[in-house]
Design an enzyme around this catalytic site. Structure first.
Site, PDB file in Angstrom:
ATOM      1  N   GLY A 129       6.715  19.911   0.905  1.00 43.51           N
ATOM      2  CA  GLY A 129       6.626  19.177  -0.353  1.00 43.51           C
ATOM      3  C   GLY A 129       7.296  17.816  -0.269  1.00 43.51           C
ATOM      4  O   GLY A 129       7.902  17.470   0.749  1.00 43.51           O
TER       5      GLY A 129
ATOM      6  N   HIS B 183     -33.280  16.022  -4.030  1.00 43.81           N
ATOM      7  CA  HIS B 183     -33.466  17.042  -3.003  1.00 43.81           C
ATOM      8  C   HIS B 183     -33.843  16.389  -1.676  1.00 43.81           C
ATOM      9  O   HIS B 183     -34.653  15.468  -1.676  1.00 43.81           O
ATOM     10  CB  HIS B 183     -34.590  17.991  -3.430  1.00 43.81           C
ATOM     11  CG  HIS B 183     -34.903  19.016  -2.387  1.00 43.81           C
ATOM     12  ND1 HIS B 183     -34.094  20.111  -2.163  1.00 43.81           N
ATOM     13  CD2 HIS B 183     -35.922  19.089  -1.486  1.00 43.81           C
ATOM     14  CE1 HIS B 183     -34.603  20.828  -1.180  1.00 43.81           C
ATOM     15  NE2 HIS B 183     -35.706  20.230  -0.744  1.00 43.81           N
TER      16      HIS B 183
ATOM     17  N   HIS C 120      -4.766   8.778  -6.609  1.00 44.84           N
ATOM     18  CA  HIS C 120      -5.670   8.379  -7.705  1.00 44.84           C
ATOM     19  C   HIS C 120      -5.008   8.559  -9.059  1.00 44.84           C
ATOM     20  O   HIS C 120      -5.334   7.853 -10.006  1.00 44.84           O
ATOM     21  CB  HIS C 120      -7.011   9.113  -7.611  1.00 44.84           C
ATOM     22  CG  HIS C 120      -6.903  10.553  -7.224  1.00 44.84           C
ATOM     23  ND1 HIS C 120      -6.707  10.952  -5.924  1.00 44.84           N
ATOM     24  CD2 HIS C 120      -6.930  11.672  -7.957  1.00 44.84           C
ATOM     25  CE1 HIS C 120      -6.650  12.270  -5.876  1.00 44.84           C
ATOM     26  NE2 HIS C 120      -6.766  12.732  -7.104  1.00 44.84           N
TER      27      HIS C 120
ATOM     28  N   GLY D  54       0.797  -1.237   0.000  1.00 48.64           N
ATOM     29  CA  GLY D  54       0.000   0.000   0.000  1.00 48.64           C
ATOM     30  C   GLY D  54       0.824   1.279   0.000  1.00 48.64           C
ATOM     31  O   GLY D  54       0.280   2.367  -0.174  1.00 48.64           O
TER      32      GLY D  54
ATOM     33  N   THR E  41       3.121   4.636   0.649  1.00 43.16           N
ATOM     34  CA  THR E  41       2.932   5.835   1.462  1.00 43.16           C
ATOM     35  C   THR E  41       1.451   6.024   1.773  1.00 43.16           C
ATOM     36  O   THR E  41       1.067   6.263   2.923  1.00 43.16           O
ATOM     37  CB  THR E  41       3.439   7.071   0.683  1.00 43.16           C
ATOM     38  OG1 THR E  41       4.795   6.846   0.303  1.00 43.16           O
ATOM     39  CG2 THR E  41       3.333   8.336   1.501  1.00 43.16           C
TER      40      THR E  41
ATOM     41  N   GLY F 219       2.164  25.883   4.109  1.00 43.69           N
ATOM     42  CA  GLY F 219       0.693  25.900   4.168  1.00 43.69           C
ATOM     43  C   GLY F 219       0.080  25.184   2.987  1.00 43.69           C
ATOM     44  O   GLY F 219      -0.913  25.620   2.418  1.00 43.69           O
TER      45      GLY F 219
ATOM     46  N   GLU G 156       3.871  30.186   5.834  1.00 41.68           N
ATOM     47  CA  GLU G 156       3.862  29.881   4.398  1.00 41.68           C
ATOM     48  C   GLU G 156       4.667  30.944   3.653  1.00 41.68           C
ATOM     49  O   GLU G 156       4.488  32.133   3.858  1.00 41.68           O
ATOM     50  CB  GLU G 156       2.417  29.813   3.893  1.00 41.68           C
ATOM     51  CG  GLU G 156       2.233  29.817   2.386  1.00 41.68           C
ATOM     52  CD  GLU G 156       2.930  28.676   1.641  1.00 41.68           C
ATOM     53  OE1 GLU G 156       2.758  27.512   2.015  1.00 41.68           O
ATOM     54  OE2 GLU G 156       3.676  28.973   0.679  1.00 41.68           O
TER      55      GLU G 156
ATOM     56  N   LYS H 277      -6.534  10.471   7.047  1.00 41.85           N
ATOM     57  CA  LYS H 277      -7.990  10.633   6.998  1.00 41.85           C
ATOM     58  C   LYS H 277      -8.674  10.050   8.227  1.00 41.85           C
ATOM     59  O   LYS H 277      -9.707  10.551   8.674  1.00 41.85           O
ATOM     60  CB  LYS H 277      -8.550  10.015   5.716  1.00 41.85           C
ATOM     61  CG  LYS H 277      -8.760  11.047   4.621  1.00 41.85           C
ATOM     62  CD  LYS H 277      -7.533  11.327   3.784  1.00 41.85           C
ATOM     63  CE  LYS H 277      -6.803  12.596   4.106  1.00 41.85           C
ATOM     64  NZ  LYS H 277      -5.609  12.796   3.253  1.00 41.85           N
TER      65      LYS H 277
END
Ligand code: FAD
Ligand code: NAI
Length: 471
Positions: free
Chosen positions: A277, A450, A327, A42, A44, A185, A207, A54
């Protein structure tokens, strides 16, 4: 070393790029092996990136909501206590479940995982220093390099992952720091800064540029993001560069200087997160042995079919060109195998979404206003605020907006930028629309259920093409 075996494809690296390519190769009936040196598959993303961050973002948001946002929703809570050890356990459980899942998919698709570090012996042979000890060599008709990226170091600051941390240390702190300084940032700085700020740290982000969000974020959205994060308690020092750091046992002091005017000041913290980075990782691969070169950023040079100048050696994911996103790496994994088996593959680099998982989330796809202006493209803007979206209002979660940019003449969608609840989910609709070459009218005339947050996307499209109803 044992007698070299021959495979159709050998992939170096079991991150998102590599594991996806390996599974796809297995599905296509190729004899495939994937060399990965970590103890879990998997890369990083699953081990120290997307997934653990997450988990912490989700659970720190829940904690913050329970503490600060329950009363007005009719929920009276008693004493709420944070348990950092269990927060980390929940993260580890998610990571373990998903990395084991990849191992299962390898078995299911006949992918052999060679556990160890791969090095080129020649153009068709890799030597593997096995994790368990010993060596093995493997020959391949095709080789895919998917060795990923690593943290860019901040000159003069040694990362110990305890007091001076990279993202890897920031997802594994054992207690909430009193004061946290974040250098950079960009996406990591803002996601991890949010986590620790929600849990009680006093967070200041330094930043270098005049705008937060890292590369690609639309300026109007970046400003809105900054305002919202400031409201949540994060402090920002923009247009400021960090000169040096002084680390002692008890605290850290950073010397910073404003870009204009050169005013110097010292900032103290007990934890510093360096998030300036990432850079391609190709160390120890032995690229020089087979004459492969990297550019000045360390990316391995390839053509449009991911081929190096040795055509049966291809490169995908973070260690080559394009955004360093999971992705994107995944799309390339599939395409690289399709180039091998079919002779053609497909990745649309103009339609790769970006998502920052703060609260609210920030997501975008396609070009931003600054890029369109620079390219001299005439465009229309259609914006719609979540404060006029019934679902966001009902959820008491209505900060943010959706912004459509479409061609002034043809109405074709050129970019969509969202800050708002579940922006990362809503952006998928924009990406699909753009992939099909849709106009904003196409989205505006599509019936949306809706009450949903997705209606804000429809109304922003209506604003670009004509007028929204609810504003
Ligand atoms: P990697 O995932 O880096 O995998 C490369 C693998 O190769 C590694 O496991 C490494 O051990 C192995 N390897 C290297 N050299 C060798 C060798 N010689 N032999 C054997 N094995 C080797 N992206 C998103 O899209 N969404 C997110 O939410 C997101 N969150 C992130 C959060 C953080 C904190 C970080 C750091 C990154 C995040 N990213 C996110 C970026 C994402 O993790 C990367 O874009 C993605 O992991 C790239 O995949 P890859 O396969 O190219 O490389
Ligand atoms: P980044 O490129 O997003 O941001 C780095 C920021 O640091 C920039 O804004 C830059 O101007 C600033 N900076 C650079 N040098 C500086 C200095 N000396 N002083 C002050 N500021 C300085 O990089 P980041 O946040 O480290 O993330 C790396 C990559 O990881 C991202 O580009 C992204 O590809 C990936 N990632 C993706 C996530 C997602 O998709 N949600 C989450 C986390 C990481």
């Amino acid at each position: 070393a044992s007698e070299a075996e021959e495979k159709d494809v050998v992939i170096i690296g079991g991150g998102v790029a590599g594991y996806v390519a390996a599974i796809k190769a297995g599905q296509e009936g190729l004899k495939v092996a994937c060399i990965e040196k970590r103890t879990a598959l998997g890369g990083t993303c699953l081990n120290v990136g997307c997934i653990p961050s997450k988990s912490l973002l989700n659970n720190s948001h829940l904690y913050h909501q329970i503490v600060h946002d329950s009363k007005s929703r009719g929920i009276d809570v008693g004493e709420v206590k944070l348990n950092v050890a269990n927060l980390m356990k929940a993260k580890e459980t998610s990571v373990a479940g998903l990395t084991k899942g990849i191992e299962y998919l390898f078995k299911k698709n006949n992918v052999e995982w060679i556990k160890g570090t791969g090095t080129f012996a020649d153009e068709h042979t890799l030597n593997v220093e096995l994790t368990e000890g010993g060596e093995r060599s493997v020959r391949a008709k095709n080789i895919i390099i998917a060795t990923g990226s690593e943290v860019s170091p901040f000159p003069g600051l040694t990362i110990d992952e305890k007091k001076v941390v990279s993202s890897t240390g920031a997802i594994a702190l054992t207690e909430v720091p009193k004061k946290m300084l974040v250098i950079g940032g960009g996406i990591i700085g803002l996601e991890m800064g949010s986590v620790w700020s929600r849990l009680g740290a006093e967070v200041t982000v330094v930043e270098f540029l005049g705008q937060i969000g890292g590369p690609g974020m639309d300026s109007e959205i970046a400003k809105a993001t900054q305002r919202i994060l400031q409201k949540q308690g994060i402090k920002f020092k923009l247009n400021t560069k960090v000169l040096s750091g002084d680390v002692s046992d008890s605290s850290i002091s950073l010397k910073v200087e404003a870009n204009k005017g050169g005013k110097e000041e010292s900032l103290d913290a007990d934890v510093v997160l360096s998030a300036i980075g990432r850079r391609p990782y190709t160390q120890g691969l032995g690229l020089d042995k087979i004459g492969l070169e990297t550019d000045k950023s360390g990316r391995i040079i390839i053509d449009q079919e991911y081929r190096t100048k040795i055509p049966h050696i291809r490169v995908i994911g973070d260690c080559t060109f394009g955004p360093m996103l999971a992705h994107k790496a995944e799309e390339e994994g599939v395409a690289a195998i399709e180039y091998i088996t079919k002779g053609y593959g497909h990745v649309n680099y103009g339609v790769i979404p970006s998502v920052m998982y703060t609260h609210p989330e920030v997501a975008w796809v396609g070009q931003n206003e600054e890029e369109l202006k620079k390219a001299g493209v005439k465009y229309k803007v259609g914006s719609f605020p979540y404060s006029a979206n019934s679902r966001a209002k009902t959820n008491q979660d209505s900060d943010g907006m959706v912004k459509f940019l479409s061609d002034a003449q043809t109405d074709r969608i050129l970019g969509v930028h969202i800050i708002g609840p579940a922006a990362g989910e809503s952006i998928a609709e924009a990406a699909l629309a753009m992939e099909y070459g849709a106009s904003s009218e196409d989205v505006a005339r599509t019936c949306h259920a809706h009450p949903t947050l997705a209606e804000a996307v429809k109304e922003a499209a209506m604003a670009a093409y004509s007028k929204p109803i609810h504003m």
